[in-house]
Design a protein around this motif. Structure first.
Motif, PDB file in Angstrom:
ATOM      1  N   VAL A 164      14.286 -26.468  15.252  1.00  0.00           N
ATOM      2  CA  VAL A 164      14.548 -25.221  15.990  1.00  0.00           C
ATOM      3  C   VAL A 164      14.850 -25.546  17.453  1.00  0.00           C
ATOM      4  O   VAL A 164      15.804 -25.039  18.049  1.00  0.00           O
ATOM      5  CB  VAL A 164      13.319 -24.282  15.913  1.00  0.00           C
ATOM      6  N   GLY A 189      19.117 -24.008   7.246  1.00  0.00           N
ATOM      7  CA  GLY A 189      18.268 -23.568   8.356  1.00  0.00           C
ATOM      8  C   GLY A 189      19.121 -23.087   9.525  1.00  0.00           C
ATOM      9  O   GLY A 189      18.834 -22.068  10.157  1.00  0.00           O
ATOM     10  N   SER A 192      12.867 -16.862  22.825  1.00  0.00           N
ATOM     11  CA  SER A 192      12.344 -17.436  21.585  1.00  0.00           C
ATOM     12  C   SER A 192      11.050 -18.192  21.858  1.00  0.00           C
ATOM     13  O   SER A 192      10.972 -18.957  22.823  1.00  0.00           O
ATOM     14  CB  SER A 192      13.390 -18.381  20.986  1.00  0.00           C
ATOM     15  N   GLY A 210      12.933 -14.745  16.140  1.00  0.00           N
ATOM     16  CA  GLY A 210      11.746 -15.425  15.623  1.00  0.00           C
ATOM     17  C   GLY A 210      11.727 -15.394  14.117  1.00  0.00           C
ATOM     18  O   GLY A 210      12.722 -15.042  13.458  1.00  0.00           O
ATOM     19  N   ARG A 258      15.925 -28.301  18.666  1.00  0.00           N
ATOM     20  CA  ARG A 258      17.220 -28.974  18.725  1.00  0.00           C
ATOM     21  C   ARG A 258      18.368 -27.953  18.640  1.00  0.00           C
ATOM     22  O   ARG A 258      19.327 -27.992  19.410  1.00  0.00           O
ATOM     23  CB  ARG A 258      17.274 -29.981  17.573  1.00  0.00           C
ATOM     24  N   LEU A 285      12.454 -21.482   6.185  1.00  0.00           N
ATOM     25  CA  LEU A 285      13.256 -21.844   5.006  1.00  0.00           C
ATOM     26  C   LEU A 285      12.335 -22.545   4.013  1.00  0.00           C
ATOM     27  O   LEU A 285      11.537 -23.407   4.404  1.00  0.00           O
ATOM     28  CB  LEU A 285      14.393 -22.776   5.455  1.00  0.00           C
TER      29      LEU A 285
END
Ligand SMILES: CC(C)(COP(=O)(O)OP(=O)(O)OC[C@H]1O[C@@H](n2cnc3c(N)ncnc32)[C@H](O)[C@@H]1OP(=O)(O)O)[C@@H](O)C(=O)NCCC(=O)NCCSC(=O)CCC(=O)O
Length: 343
Positions: A236, A139, A163, A123, A238, A127
């Motif tokens: 994220v 990222g 996540s 987690g 993706r 950026l």
């Protein structure tokens, strides 16, 4: 040049600046809390506890020219214990049919669940907006450095990696699912409840609805937010999907953000991990340059890595040739053996 490394106390001011960018529970804008997180992370990297849930790893991305931290990401070696369970809503369906009316409905449902022997959680990925969407994929570097580390030290983590992604918030920063459920059962602001839940989970079990919640009864905005991610979290989703994470039909009970999971050994950058000798040589074939994310030597148990460019020779062990200039920028003086993976 950018370096990925474990956080140190010198990063405190920069991490505090980053924490102001968005309301992020993992990096609250509070110097004392950030300092405690850095101290806890130094301990996790250098002398991890056998009680996995005590180990919080904090990674930073440093722009070495500007000598500034521009991003961060985290691993919590175990999220969910007897004292602090992992809470979630299971997203399900219930089919209803009346034979006399010859009519039926499929209702979406939510049901509170908990896990007291939880997985490892990744987690806190953030950026600085100035550095997003760069051709260096900063990222992605910040996200994947955690897989490089977990692949190198699998015994420090659980077999499953979890996540929790952030859902869309409305213009005032409200989470529509919170307004429909959480606020009515807890009578708290979303962020108050979120902060409180980090140190006290008892109130969730005792105040939240314990039976099936029919989504049909929720306002349309709340229904639409369940399992969805906000725009800034789309990269994220993706990234995680592309390396083997799957949506678990499980969402955050406060805001409806989706939970994704994968087995550590099945995550692509972990599967791709390889041993490599890094050689510093003058002769780089420019037409044959590739990039790998490699762990760099440190002396004190701290962790360092970089996305480096050079010529890869896939033998056993593999060899990766970098030029002396890049080596100098990375503070490397001699050849070394390490582990690396691909982005
Ligand atoms: C998430 C990051 C760090 C991502 O940084 P960048 O935007 O620079 O990403 P990048 O490295 O350029 O690209 C990473 C991958 O995402 C793809 N990508 C970029 N923008 C996209 C979009 N709008 N929709 C779908 N995919 C997108 C890129 O093509 C690339 O995939 P390819 O290589 O395949 O082309 C940033 O956007 C950010 O700080 N967002 C705000 C904070 C946030 O929402 N954090 C997540 C909270 S949730 C959380 O922290 C838990 C999850 C976790 O920790 O991992």
């Amino acid at each position: 040049m950018y370096i990925l490394r474990s956080a140190s106390l010198n990063d405190l001011d920069d991490l505090y600046d980053l924490s102001q960018l968005m309301l992020f529970i993992n990096l609250p804008p509070d110097k004392e809390i950030i300092k405690t997180k850095i101290e806890s992370s130094i301990k996790a990297f250098t002398k991890p506890s056998r009680k996995l849930w005590e180990n919080h790893y904090l990674f930073v991305l440093e722009d070495t020219k500007a000598q500034r931290i521009v991003g961060t990401s985290m691993i919590h070696a175990q999220h969910g214990t007897e004292d602090e369970p992992h809470y979630f809503f299971t997203v399900g369906q219930e089919n209803k049919f009346s034979m006399s009316l010859n009519t039926g409905f499929i209702h979406g449902t939510l049901k509170l669940g908990l896990d007291t022997n939880g997985p490892t959680e990744i987690g806190g990925l953030i950026l600085d907006p100035e550095f997003r969407k760069s051709d260096k994929k900063l990222g992605k570097q910040l996200s994947f450095v955690r897989f490089l580390y977990m692949g190198m030290f699998p015994d420090r983590f659980k077999d499953t990696i979890h996540s929790e992604l952030m859902p869309p918030f409305d213009n005032e920063g409200h989470a529509p699912l919170w307004e429909a459920i959480g606020r009515r059962f807890l009578n708290l602001e979303y962020h108050e409840a979120d902060v409180l839940s980090r140190s006290n989970k008892e109130f969730i079990l005792n105040l939240f609805p314990s039976d099936t919640i029919y989504m049909t009864l929720l306002p349309i905005e709340a229904r639409n937010a369940i399992g969805k991610v906000g725009d800034s979290t789309a990269p994220v989703k993706r990234m995680l999907e592309s390396i083997g994470f799957k949506y678990m039909n499980e969402v955050d009970p406060f805001d409806g953000g989706p939970h994704y999971r994968a087995k550590l050994k099945d995550i692509t950058p972990v599967k791709d991990l390889f041993e490599v000798e890094i050689l510093i040589r003058d002769k780089i074939i420019k037409s044959d340059v590739e990039s790998i994310m490699a762990s760099l030597p440190t002396e004190d148990g701290t962790f360092k890595a970089a996305y480096i460019s050079g010529n890869l020779n896939k033998g056993s062990p593999a060899k990766f040739i970098i030029d002396p200039e890049e080596a100098k920028e990375l503070g490397l003086k001699e050849d070394f053996k390490t582990f690396a993976t691909y982005l």
